[in-house]
Design a protein around this motif. Structure first.
Motif: not given
Ligand code: HEC
Length: 109
Positions: A90-92, A77-88, A95-99
């Motif tokens: 995470l699989i969705s 998202a905007s407003g922060c650095s995208p992670m993992p750094n310089n890598a694709p 991301i869903q599990e963390i959310e």
């Protein structure tokens, strides 16, 4: 019989080992920690973590849940650095599990 041979392009069926369980509650120790360990600890653990962002304890992770950076960074998202750094991203499913864990109160469970 023809209609039974439909091809389903569903991630869970193509990659059953990554089955995304969206019904049970996400647990920190069982779901979130293994994801962070695999994808984030390389840079964000130890004595001098990247960007001074430590993620190797529940308390440290919770801090970045509370300031919104964890969710922001993994969602690119905007407003922060995208992670993992310089890598694709995470699989969705990850991301869903963390959310889901964040939305259910980010407990140390
Ligand atoms: C290859 C090294 C590397 C990996 C892997 C990595 N990070 Fe980072 N991370 C960095 C660096 C370097 C910074 C600080 C510089 C920056 O913000 O771009 C940073 C910054 C951050 C920040 C602060 C962002 C901000 O805008 O303030 C968060 C939160 C974060 N990382 C979370 C994660 C998470 C969660 C993962 C795993 C999904 C992850 N990082 C994986 C290197 C990495």
């Amino acid at each position: 019989m023809g209609f039974q041979s439909c091809y389903y392009d569903i991630e869970e069926e193509l990659y059953p080992y990554q089955f995304c369980d969206t019904t049970s509650l996400a647990s920190y120790n069982q779901k979130v920690l293994p994801i962070l360990t695999q994808h984030c600890f390389g840079c964000h653990s130890g004595a001098s973590p990247s960007g001074s962002v430590s993620l190797d304890s529940y308390e440290a992770v919770k801090q970045h849940v509370d300031d919104g950076k964890l969710s922001c960074s993994i969602n690119h998202a905007s407003g922060c650095s995208p992670m993992p750094n310089n890598a694709p991203k995470l699989i969705s499913c990850d991301i869903q599990e963390i959310e889901k864990w964040i939305q259910s109160g980010a407990q140390n469970d």
